[in-house]
Design a protein around this motif. Structure first.
Motif, PDB file in Angstrom:
ATOM      1  N   ILE A 169       9.377 -41.639  50.390  1.00 12.91           N
ATOM      2  CA  ILE A 169       9.032 -41.799  51.808  1.00 12.91           C
ATOM      3  C   ILE A 169       9.984 -42.777  52.487  1.00 12.91           C
ATOM      4  O   ILE A 169      10.479 -42.513  53.592  1.00 12.91           O
ATOM      5  CB  ILE A 169       7.565 -42.259  51.958  1.00 12.91           C
ATOM      6  CG1 ILE A 169       6.625 -41.131  51.545  1.00 12.91           C
ATOM      7  CG2 ILE A 169       7.273 -42.728  53.377  1.00 12.91           C
ATOM      8  CD1 ILE A 169       5.183 -41.560  51.353  1.00 12.91           C
ATOM      9  N   VAL A 170      10.267 -43.897  51.851  1.00 15.09           N
ATOM     10  CA  VAL A 170      11.184 -44.889  52.423  1.00 15.09           C
ATOM     11  C   VAL A 170      12.585 -44.289  52.562  1.00 15.09           C
ATOM     12  O   VAL A 170      13.248 -44.462  53.594  1.00 15.09           O
ATOM     13  CB  VAL A 170      11.202 -46.181  51.575  1.00 15.09           C
ATOM     14  CG1 VAL A 170      12.328 -47.104  52.009  1.00 15.09           C
ATOM     15  CG2 VAL A 170       9.858 -46.891  51.682  1.00 15.09           C
ATOM     16  N   ALA A 171      13.042 -43.552  51.559  1.00 14.24           N
ATOM     17  CA  ALA A 171      14.378 -42.936  51.614  1.00 14.24           C
ATOM     18  C   ALA A 171      14.471 -41.922  52.749  1.00 14.24           C
ATOM     19  O   ALA A 171      15.454 -41.908  53.509  1.00 14.24           O
ATOM     20  CB  ALA A 171      14.711 -42.282  50.275  1.00 14.24           C
ATOM     21  N   ILE A 172      13.449 -41.091  52.886  1.00 11.34           N
ATOM     22  CA  ILE A 172      13.451 -40.085  53.959  1.00 11.34           C
ATOM     23  C   ILE A 172      13.414 -40.757  55.326  1.00 11.34           C
ATOM     24  O   ILE A 172      14.116 -40.343  56.259  1.00 11.34           O
ATOM     25  CB  ILE A 172      12.271 -39.109  53.780  1.00 11.34           C
ATOM     26  CG1 ILE A 172      12.533 -38.207  52.570  1.00 11.34           C
ATOM     27  CG2 ILE A 172      12.054 -38.275  55.037  1.00 11.34           C
ATOM     28  CD1 ILE A 172      11.361 -37.331  52.188  1.00 11.34           C
ATOM     29  N   THR A 173      12.642 -41.822  55.464  1.00 11.64           N
ATOM     30  CA  THR A 173      12.564 -42.541  56.736  1.00 11.64           C
ATOM     31  C   THR A 173      13.917 -43.153  57.097  1.00 11.64           C
ATOM     32  O   THR A 173      14.356 -43.067  58.250  1.00 11.64           O
ATOM     33  CB  THR A 173      11.475 -43.632  56.680  1.00 11.64           C
ATOM     34  OG1 THR A 173      10.222 -43.017  56.373  1.00 11.64           O
ATOM     35  CG2 THR A 173      11.364 -44.379  57.997  1.00 11.64           C
ATOM     36  N   LEU A 212       2.807 -43.232  56.224  1.00 13.31           N
ATOM     37  CA  LEU A 212       2.899 -42.602  54.902  1.00 13.31           C
ATOM     38  C   LEU A 212       3.139 -43.638  53.799  1.00 13.31           C
ATOM     39  O   LEU A 212       2.595 -43.526  52.690  1.00 13.31           O
ATOM     40  CB  LEU A 212       3.989 -41.539  54.900  1.00 13.31           C
ATOM     41  CG  LEU A 212       3.696 -40.303  55.754  1.00 13.31           C
ATOM     42  CD1 LEU A 212       4.909 -39.394  55.816  1.00 13.31           C
ATOM     43  CD2 LEU A 212       2.483 -39.564  55.243  1.00 13.31           C
ATOM     44  N   SER A 213       3.933 -44.666  54.109  1.00 11.41           N
ATOM     45  CA  SER A 213       4.163 -45.739  53.132  1.00 11.41           C
ATOM     46  C   SER A 213       2.877 -46.503  52.848  1.00 11.41           C
ATOM     47  O   SER A 213       2.604 -46.872  51.698  1.00 11.41           O
ATOM     48  CB  SER A 213       5.232 -46.711  53.643  1.00 11.41           C
ATOM     49  OG  SER A 213       6.473 -46.074  53.734  1.00 11.41           O
ATOM     50  N   ALA A 214       2.094 -46.748  53.867  1.00  7.49           N
ATOM     51  CA  ALA A 214       0.816 -47.446  53.673  1.00  7.49           C
ATOM     52  C   ALA A 214      -0.131 -46.621  52.801  1.00  7.49           C
ATOM     53  O   ALA A 214      -0.814 -47.166  51.922  1.00  7.49           O
ATOM     54  CB  ALA A 214       0.167 -47.749  55.023  1.00  7.49           C
ATOM     55  N   ILE A 215      -0.154 -45.316  53.025  1.00  7.85           N
ATOM     56  CA  ILE A 215      -1.008 -44.448  52.209  1.00  7.85           C
ATOM     57  C   ILE A 215      -0.541 -44.467  50.752  1.00  7.85           C
ATOM     58  O   ILE A 215      -1.354 -44.604  49.828  1.00  7.85           O
ATOM     59  CB  ILE A 215      -1.021 -43.011  52.777  1.00  7.85           C
ATOM     60  CG1 ILE A 215      -1.745 -42.986  54.122  1.00  7.85           C
ATOM     61  CG2 ILE A 215      -1.666 -42.034  51.794  1.00  7.85           C
ATOM     62  CD1 ILE A 215      -1.608 -41.685  54.880  1.00  7.85           C
TER      63      ILE A 215
END
Length: 161
Positions: free
Chosen positions: A57-61, A34-37
């Motif tokens: 996305i980074v925070a959720i991961t 998802l980060s790459a997208i």
């Protein structure tokens, strides 16, 4: 109340501690994809708001990685006299009781990370479409033994109906 389910009675069996690795790898892979997208949309496609999605996305991961051990410890099951009781969830706990006589299929699934760690998932199919019970993170030997025992119990209960 006489018909109420007593969750404190009996011993809860938990999944293997190695299952945390499966949860962590799954969270990392999802987060990276998802980060790459989001990065592609931001830098290549020129969507100026995509950097916000990347931060979310980074925070959720990171949150998923922090709570992964607790999520794995929250999974458990009990073999009771007439049914299998399954639980999972941290904030929203779900308890599912699957009567042995209603089990139609018991399937063992192994994903790539689980195979490397010697873990398998035990999935139950019943007549009810909403049951959707799967016990993840069992050692392969335990999953095979539990499947055989549950098939035996299911056949004996269906024969008695």
């Amino acid at each position: 109340m006489p018909g109420r389910l007593d969750l404190a009675v009996g011993e809860w069996k938990r999944v293997a501690p190695r299952y945390v690795v499966v949860v962590i790898v799954g969270s990392l892979v999802s987060g990276l994809v998802l980060s790459a997208i989001a990065t592609f949309l931001w830098l290549v496609a020129g969507w100026s708001w995509a950097w916000v999605a990347l931060i979310v996305i980074v925070a959720i991961t990171v949150i998923q990685l922090i709570i992964a051990p607790r999520r794995a410890r929250a999974i458990g099951y009990q073999l009771r006299e007439d049914d299998l009781l399954f639980r999972h969830g941290i904030m929203f706990q779900r308890f599912v009781s699957v009567p042995y006589g209603r089990m139609q299929l018991i399937d063992i699934n192994r994903g790539p990370v689980g195979r490397v760690l010697g873990l398998a998932d035990l999935k139950f199919v019943t007549a009810a479409a909403s049951t959707n019970v799967s016990i993840p993170g069992l050692p392969e030997e335990t999953a095979a033994e539990l499947r055989d025992r549950l098939v035996e119990l299911a056949e004996s209960r269906r024969a008695g109906l």
